[in-house]
Scaffold this motif. Sequence first.
Motif: not given
Length: 251
Positions: A20-43
């Motif tokens: 995505r063409d967004v600011k680095p901190n915005t992209l980091a927030n997206y990634e953090r949320s997606l990581r949390a979601f995938t960790n839940w899916l793994l759990g």
Amino acid sequence: MLEAEVSTLDVFTVNSVLDRDVKPNTLANYERSLRAFTNWLLGVEVLTRDPFKGKRRVKQVFEHKRTLTHAEIQALFRAVRAVKRMETRNMALLALFLDTGLRAAEVARLKLADVNWETGTLRVDGKTGPGTVAFGRHTLKLLRCYVTHARRTTDPHLFVFDGKPLTSPSLSRWAKRLGQRAGLGDDIGCHTFRRTFATICIENGMDFFSLQRAMRHATPAMTQRYINLDFSHVRRQIDRNGPLAGLMLPD
């Protein structure tokens, strides 16, 4: 259907979502949320492989964000005084924001019953759950004046306009207009007050962990993001607390 879709989540999908063409901190927030979601899916065993395995985290970039000087704070209070309508409420409101670092949504949710007049504290329901926040004697005086002489409503909320509670968006608009009237530009918001609270508390000697508790942050890293110290402050701290402080050095 949804389970079938998320079970196919892989590294290619992750890369596509984060492209995505967004600011680095915005992209980091997206990634953090997606990581949390995938960790839940793994759990819950919907996923059998971690699509983030071996993938580097998006690097966050420190962004200088505005905090207010003492002169600018005084300009804001003068701007409040210049408009007599709602002056008493707005004096209390501005003082409370600056004296507590509360978020706009937290202030909007405050009830009159949340104020403890004896201890100078508020019962707050915020992002990190319920808690207690202290405020100073100047704010106590302004709040008491507002509640006693200007607050005319049966609504339980502390801050009202025409008998109805203020909302988070209306508080943000109020802060921006106040900044404009004070001649401070268009970038003043309720979070400016929160960053100012954090920075000035540290400049005036509050220890970091007390500040973290006052701001009700879950981690020290989050509190650190709010502190905006200039190099003159850092230099004074080195002169006062560094290894050479108080030493008589040879000529």
